[in-house]
Design a protein around this motif. Sequence first.
Motif, short mmCIF file in Angstrom:
data_model
loop_
_atom_site.label_atom_id
_atom_site.label_comp_id
_atom_site.label_asym_id
_atom_site.label_seq_id
_atom_site.Cartn_x
_atom_site.Cartn_y
_atom_site.Cartn_z
N ARG D 38 0.84 -1.19 0.00
CA ARG D 38 0.00 0.00 0.00
C ARG D 38 0.89 1.25 0.00
O ARG D 38 2.00 1.24 0.52
CB ARG D 38 -0.83 -0.03 1.29
CG ARG D 38 -1.86 1.07 1.46
CD ARG D 38 -2.42 1.06 2.89
NE ARG D 38 -3.00 -0.23 3.28
CZ ARG D 38 -4.18 -0.66 2.87
NH1 ARG D 38 -4.93 0.08 2.07
NH2 ARG D 38 -4.62 -1.84 3.25
N ILE D 52 -1.73 -5.28 -1.28
CA ILE D 52 -2.92 -5.05 -2.10
C ILE D 52 -2.81 -5.85 -3.39
O ILE D 52 -1.76 -5.82 -4.05
CB ILE D 52 -3.03 -3.55 -2.41
CG1 ILE D 52 -3.30 -2.78 -1.11
CG2 ILE D 52 -4.09 -3.27 -3.44
CD1 ILE D 52 -3.23 -1.29 -1.27
N ALA D 65 -8.60 0.58 -2.96
CA ALA D 65 -7.26 0.44 -2.38
C ALA D 65 -6.27 1.29 -3.14
O ALA D 65 -6.42 1.52 -4.34
CB ALA D 65 -6.84 -1.03 -2.42
#
Lengths: 195, 195, 195, 195
Positions: D38, D52, D65
Amino acid sequence: MACELVAIGGRMDANRWVPASSGNLSARIDRSTIGITRSGVHKGRLEPADIIAVGLDGLAVDPTAKPSAETLLHCQLYRMDPAIGAVLHGHSVEATALSLVTDAEELVLRDYEILKAFPGIGTHEVVARVPIFDNDQDIARLSMRIAPSLTPLPIGYILRGHGVYAWGPDVERCFWRLEALEFLISCECERRRML
Amino acid sequence: MACELVAIGGRMDANRWVPASSGNLSARIDRSTIGITRSGVHKGRLEPADIIAVGLDGLAVDPTAKPSAETLLHCQLYRMDPAIGAVLHGHSVEATALSLVTDAEELVLRDYEILKAFPGIGTHEVVARVPIFDNDQDIARLSMRIAPSLTPLPIGYILRGHGVYAWGPDVERCFWRLEALEFLISCECERRRML
Amino acid sequence: MACELVAIGGRMDANRWVPASSGNLSARIDRSTIGITRSGVHKGRLEPADIIAVGLDGLAVDPTAKPSAETLLHCQLYRMDPAIGAVLHGHSVEATALSLVTDAEELVLRDYEILKAFPGIGTHEVVARVPIFDNDQDIARLSMRIAPSLTPLPIGYILRGHGVYAWGPDVERCFWRLEALEFLISCECERRRML
Amino acid sequence: MACELVAIGGRMDANRWVPASSGNLSARIDRSTIGITRSGVHKGRLEPADIIAVGLDGLAVDPTAKPSAETLLHCQLYRMDPAIGAVLHGHSVEATALSLVTDAEELVLRDYEILKAFPGIGTHEVVARVPIFDNDQDIARLSMRIAPSLTPLPIGYILRGHGVYAWGPDVERCFWRLEALEFLISCECERRRML
């Protein structure tokens, strides 16, 4: 013995002396056999099964096992001196860089108190010579080039662009000598940085 | 007290100030006795039994015990000043290299805020002089050479090619002073590297 | 909050940014109060009781407590910007040495990707100026000398021969900015070493 | 896979290669999907939820995300070679400083034993060229500039003033290659320091 090498591998890694799968570690099992690290593993994350029994001729007891490519350099030392109980070889940035900025065939060390870490040295007022050998992928040929410098045994030796070999009566003492050698090499680097 | 020295040895080792069996650590037991590290052990892996009781004349209470070869340098400090409760001596690459690239007899430090870590110093606007003594294997002779520089007590001293001595009222504070001294020496090295 | 500062002190110490009892750490408690480290303790070995409540005028809530001598520098930042939730000050060898080898009044940084760690910077193609102030034991006077450089807030500042101040919205983010600042300072040192 | 990246982030942090929220780490999930860190988290303190899922087109499977800004550089590598199982990117002081003191477009490495850590290299007697690309905040444009240098794949590449990219068949091996690259870069820095 395997567990001792596993632990020493972790201490070498904490010093950043075994990046990637570099370095190799061994200890004597008996008069004619040593345990040495398997090829292609990270020496900071060893398991006991990564220590392979090898005869002093360099052949693995279990012919399917693949010991370190540099096994013969270890065997050469164990054959030279029955008092040698362990051999450690690491790759430090300092030993690698220092050996590449010079084409000298030895590192001349004097005036260092830490020289007393080596057997037979009781004062800083000595001159210790650490041979530097040009690197060679032909390990048998390299060991022949090294041989004449091992009588009497120096305090260790350096392979140019490659790293340091240290030995001692047992794994712990051998690590101490490796620490002392790397300390001396770091001092030599530091002195050059300050010039 | 022995446990405190064991723990401080670990912290010195984490800083790489005690390679191989180098360095020595002591703390006062009472007016006339100190505990000091045994000769020939790794100071990062001490056990309480490695701390040996020694009189301020340098003689071990148990005559079969072998205290550090540099015990007399510790005793000299404890005799000088009853407020000294601990003495730590380490070998750093920086102190070793810096003392060998100069033949000066002192390291002159000024303008450093960290100088306030030492007793009696309340500003960076001071000049602190750390004596550098040539190394000597004759410790009695070396201590006589050191003696005139200990009145008044400097913030520590350096043995050339060997390492640093620091002292303080207790083991923890002594470690702080060693940290401050090594910090100052590292700053001096870094400044020279950048020139 | 006290526990967060204790933990960050440990991480600063692991980076060797708080030798001896140097450095000081604070975090905002509410609009007009902060918690700041007690004077004379090792910041790598804090306990929650070492964090002292202080008003933004620099006075301890408990008048018998002795907060850091540099408390006013922390308060100045919290008063400047209510979004500041934490201030960290450490002593690194690199910041100390770099600020002493130059008499420049700022460190000019450009081309570094890590500059994006600071608020409002979205590219390496900026010029960030980190003010360097001459050290002063008179903290009130020093804070007045610093004040004009805080509008707008720089990414941090350096006290010459002393160390770095960093701030952020909370303790964790403040530590990230300190890491980024020390990284940038180390890069500047490394570049000078290689010249 | 997420746990492996969490652990490797900790090892990168222990080497100080991911200051603040810098660096990004990824591993292949399947032929067309990777897990990547992330944006805006500290890579030394990751949690599995910070990894992610992203398609090889760079789009997050969960559109809410926010993957790393440099996701496209990772995807480019996974698309180039299906044998790539992990990509690690860190910011070291040495890679950052070395790439800024030169305007060379590659780092030329020879004579290093550690070069054998890379696939297809069996001797130190090779010349390995590590491309250095000028940094660019436009990642799509940067990836187009990088593309021609990826056939055949070099041993890694450097973004100037930014950091190193390394890849490998799995997370552990990828870390080994990152270690080897950083080791080589440190050796190059050390050699320049000593000149």
